[in-house]
Scaffold this motif. Structure first.
Motif, PDB file in Angstrom:
ATOM      1  N   LYS A  81      -8.257 -10.986  -2.545  1.00 11.74           N
ATOM      2  CA  LYS A  81      -9.413 -10.841  -3.441  1.00 11.74           C
ATOM      3  C   LYS A  81     -10.108  -9.513  -3.204  1.00 11.74           C
ATOM      4  N   ASP A  82     -10.635  -8.949  -4.270  1.00 10.60           N
ATOM      5  CA  ASP A  82     -11.405  -7.704  -4.221  1.00 10.60           C
ATOM      6  C   ASP A  82     -10.706  -6.605  -3.432  1.00 10.60           C
ATOM      7  N   MET A  83      -9.452  -6.398  -3.763  1.00 13.22           N
ATOM      8  CA  MET A  83      -8.768  -5.264  -3.152  1.00 13.22           C
ATOM      9  C   MET A  83      -7.746  -4.685  -4.121  1.00 13.22           C
ATOM     10  N   TYR A  84      -7.371  -3.443  -3.867  1.00 12.72           N
ATOM     11  CA  TYR A  84      -6.301  -2.791  -4.624  1.00 12.72           C
ATOM     12  C   TYR A  84      -5.093  -2.631  -3.719  1.00 12.72           C
ATOM     13  N   VAL A  85      -3.943  -3.026  -4.235  1.00  9.44           N
ATOM     14  CA  VAL A  85      -2.703  -2.783  -3.497  1.00  9.44           C
ATOM     15  C   VAL A  85      -1.553  -2.765  -4.503  1.00  9.44           C
ATOM     16  N   GLY A  86      -0.435  -2.185  -4.124  1.00 14.57           N
ATOM     17  CA  GLY A  86       0.686  -2.016  -5.048  1.00 14.57           C
ATOM     18  C   GLY A  86       1.381  -3.319  -5.390  1.00 14.57           C
ATOM     19  N   LEU A 124       5.404  -1.693 -14.438  1.00 16.50           N
ATOM     20  CA  LEU A 124       5.365  -0.609 -13.452  1.00 16.50           C
ATOM     21  C   LEU A 124       4.618  -1.057 -12.197  1.00 16.50           C
ATOM     22  N   PRO A 125       5.114  -0.659 -11.040  1.00 13.69           N
ATOM     23  CA  PRO A 125       4.380  -0.985  -9.818  1.00 13.69           C
ATOM     24  C   PRO A 125       3.186  -0.052  -9.665  1.00 13.69           C
ATOM     25  N   CYS A 126       2.006  -0.635  -9.580  1.00 12.13           N
ATOM     26  CA  CYS A 126       0.786   0.182  -9.492  1.00 12.13           C
ATOM     27  C   CYS A 126      -0.157  -0.447  -8.482  1.00 12.13           C
ATOM     28  N   ALA A 127      -1.088   0.349  -7.983  1.00 12.53           N
ATOM     29  CA  ALA A 127      -2.164  -0.209  -7.165  1.00 12.53           C
ATOM     30  C   ALA A 127      -3.162  -0.830  -8.138  1.00 12.53           C
ATOM     31  N   ALA A 128      -3.167  -2.161  -8.188  1.00 12.80           N
ATOM     32  CA  ALA A 128      -4.002  -2.869  -9.160  1.00 12.80           C
ATOM     33  C   ALA A 128      -4.996  -3.750  -8.421  1.00 12.80           C
ATOM     34  N   TYR A 129      -6.082  -4.069  -9.136  1.00 11.94           N
ATOM     35  CA  TYR A 129      -7.146  -4.889  -8.547  1.00 11.94           C
ATOM     36  C   TYR A 129      -6.683  -6.337  -8.477  1.00 11.94           C
ATOM     37  N   LEU A 130      -6.719  -6.902  -7.285  1.00 15.70           N
ATOM     38  CA  LEU A 130      -6.291  -8.295  -7.117  1.00 15.70           C
ATOM     39  C   LEU A 130      -7.524  -9.187  -7.022  1.00 15.70           C
ATOM     40  N   VAL A 146      -1.198  -5.042   3.477  1.00 17.86           N
ATOM     41  CA  VAL A 146      -2.530  -5.433   3.015  1.00 17.86           C
ATOM     42  C   VAL A 146      -3.554  -5.206   4.134  1.00 17.86           C
ATOM     43  N   ALA A 147      -3.180  -5.559   5.359  1.00 18.55           N
ATOM     44  CA  ALA A 147      -4.108  -5.393   6.483  1.00 18.55           C
ATOM     45  C   ALA A 147      -4.439  -3.919   6.679  1.00 18.55           C
ATOM     46  N   SER A 148      -3.434  -3.061   6.500  1.00 17.98           N
ATOM     47  CA  SER A 148      -3.700  -1.639   6.699  1.00 17.98           C
ATOM     48  C   SER A 148      -4.616  -1.107   5.593  1.00 17.98           C
ATOM     49  N   VAL A 149      -4.418  -1.563   4.360  1.00 12.42           N
ATOM     50  CA  VAL A 149      -5.323  -1.151   3.266  1.00 12.42           C
ATOM     51  C   VAL A 149      -6.733  -1.675   3.531  1.00 12.42           C
ATOM     52  N   GLY A 155       0.823  -1.200   0.000  1.00 13.82           N
ATOM     53  CA  GLY A 155       0.000   0.000   0.000  1.00 13.82           C
ATOM     54  C   GLY A 155       0.860   1.254   0.000  1.00 13.82           C
ATOM     55  N   HIS A 156       0.258   2.369  -0.424  1.00 13.28           N
ATOM     56  CA  HIS A 156       0.951   3.656  -0.416  1.00 13.28           C
ATOM     57  C   HIS A 156       0.747   4.248   0.964  1.00 13.28           C
TER      58      HIS A 156
END
Ligand code: TXD
Length: 319
Positions: A267-272, A254-260, A302-305, A175-176
């Protein structure tokens, strides 16, 4: 052939810089959108007046209505409120979630085929909400953070080693936020991993940890200096690199916040995570092996996001 159209939702510090860079690179015609009356029009005109000097041909206009973004190929979202000193990215959550709701509706109605890059903080939660509000396919909605975080890491390393920034690659996951995961064994100077450079005596493990921590705190360092807002030059440059990879089908990694959707066990989350960006948006998510330390740091991130996403769901049960 018609030019590409790039819409910038939010025309503040980052929005204005995005418009300037997109113009200088002739990525297409640019529309600046903002709720502030006159401001996007003023910035568009000022930038247009720079185009004869710099020699670029891009249509530049400003608007306060979503009709203006109709048919955009790329939409970059910075709308919202930035951090003030002492504020965490999470303090922004409630205000910016409402903004994402409006922006998502505007994109859904007027630019449903666009590649959407979200920059607004708290990034991973806002891009998740924006994808839901807009209803666009998840591969077409992405968050910008990793390119910026890696760029900061690269810059600090290049300074430390007195080598060109071009020869330093860096890998930042997660996460950012304060829990981002700069991966030292995947970050290199001309292909030599940082972990080897420690063995070669280029720097100590302690010094490397200090640089990693400075990277994590990179946003706050700028906020502390500017006092009236947050970073904007490097964030804008980073988002433009992502937009360019999409528009030119460059397939940059590129490292991006993408839908996993199962990758990295999420599942069903965005993270870098490392992604490939091409004409189909996020074309691939690269799953790398993490050792136990890295996995622990990634899981914490991931937990923080997830905590922020839960906060969004509480505020907006429809999500
Ligand atoms: O790595 C990253 N993702 C980031 C994120 C790095 C740096 C800054 N990051 C975040 O980007 C920051 O925390 C903010 O949430 C955004 C935008 O930062 P910027 O510095 O550009 O903020 P400004 O200058 O305040 O601009 C925001 C503009 C401003 O002109 C407002 O009038 C406008 O957003 N705004 C809106 N536009 C459209 N619609 C609505 N509802 C709206 N509300 C505010």
């Amino acid at each position: 052939m018609a030019r590409n159209k790039i819409a910038l939702i939010g025309s503040g510090q980052i929005g204005g810089t995005l418009a300037h860079l997109a113009g200088l690179k002739e990525l297409g015609d640019i529309v600046l959108f903002d709720i502030a009356e006159g401001m996007p029009q003023g910035k568009a005109l000022d930038l247009a007046e720079s185009s004869p000097v710099d020699g670029f041909d891009s249509g530049l206009s400003g608007t306060n209505t979503y009709e203006g973004i109709a048919g955009s190929d790329v939409v970059i979202v910075t709308a919202g409120v930035p951090r003030k000193p002492g504020m965490s990215r999470d303090d922004l959550l409630e205000i910016n979630l409402k903004v994402m709701e409006q922006v998502g509706a505007g994109i859904k109605k007027y630019a449903p085929d666009a590649f959407v890059i979200c920059i607004t903080n708290p990034l991973d939660a806002m891009v998740w909400a924006l994808q839901k509000f807009s209803g666009l396919p998840a591969n077409k909605v992405v968050g910008m953070a990793g390119v910026l975080d890696s760029a900061r890491f690269r810059y600090f390393l290049a300074e430390e080693f007195k080598v060109s920034v071009e020869d330093v690659t860096a890998f930042v996951l997660g996460g950012h936020g304060d829990t981002m995961v700069p991966l030292t064994r995947y970050s290199t100077v001309a292909g030599v991993p940082l972990t080897d450079l420690v063995k070669m005596g280029w720097l100590t493990a302690e010094r490397l940890e200090e640089i990693v921590q400075r990277t994590r705190d990179g946003g706050a360092e700028i906020v502390g200096l500017l006092k009236t807002g947050s970073a904007f030059y490097a964030p804008a440059a980073s988002a433009i690199q992502m937009a360019e990879s999409y528009l030119k089908d460059k397939k940059r990694v590129l490292p991006c916040a993408a839908y996993l959707d199962g990758q990295y066990g999420q599942k069903d989350m965005y993270v870098g995570v490392p992604t490939v960006i091409g004409e189909n948006g996020i074309e691939r998510i690269i799953e790398i092996d993490l050792n136990s330390d890295e996995k622990a740091m990634f899981d914490k991130s991931v937990a923080s996001v997830n905590g922020l996403v839960d906060a969004c769901k509480k505020i907006q049960p429809a999500l």
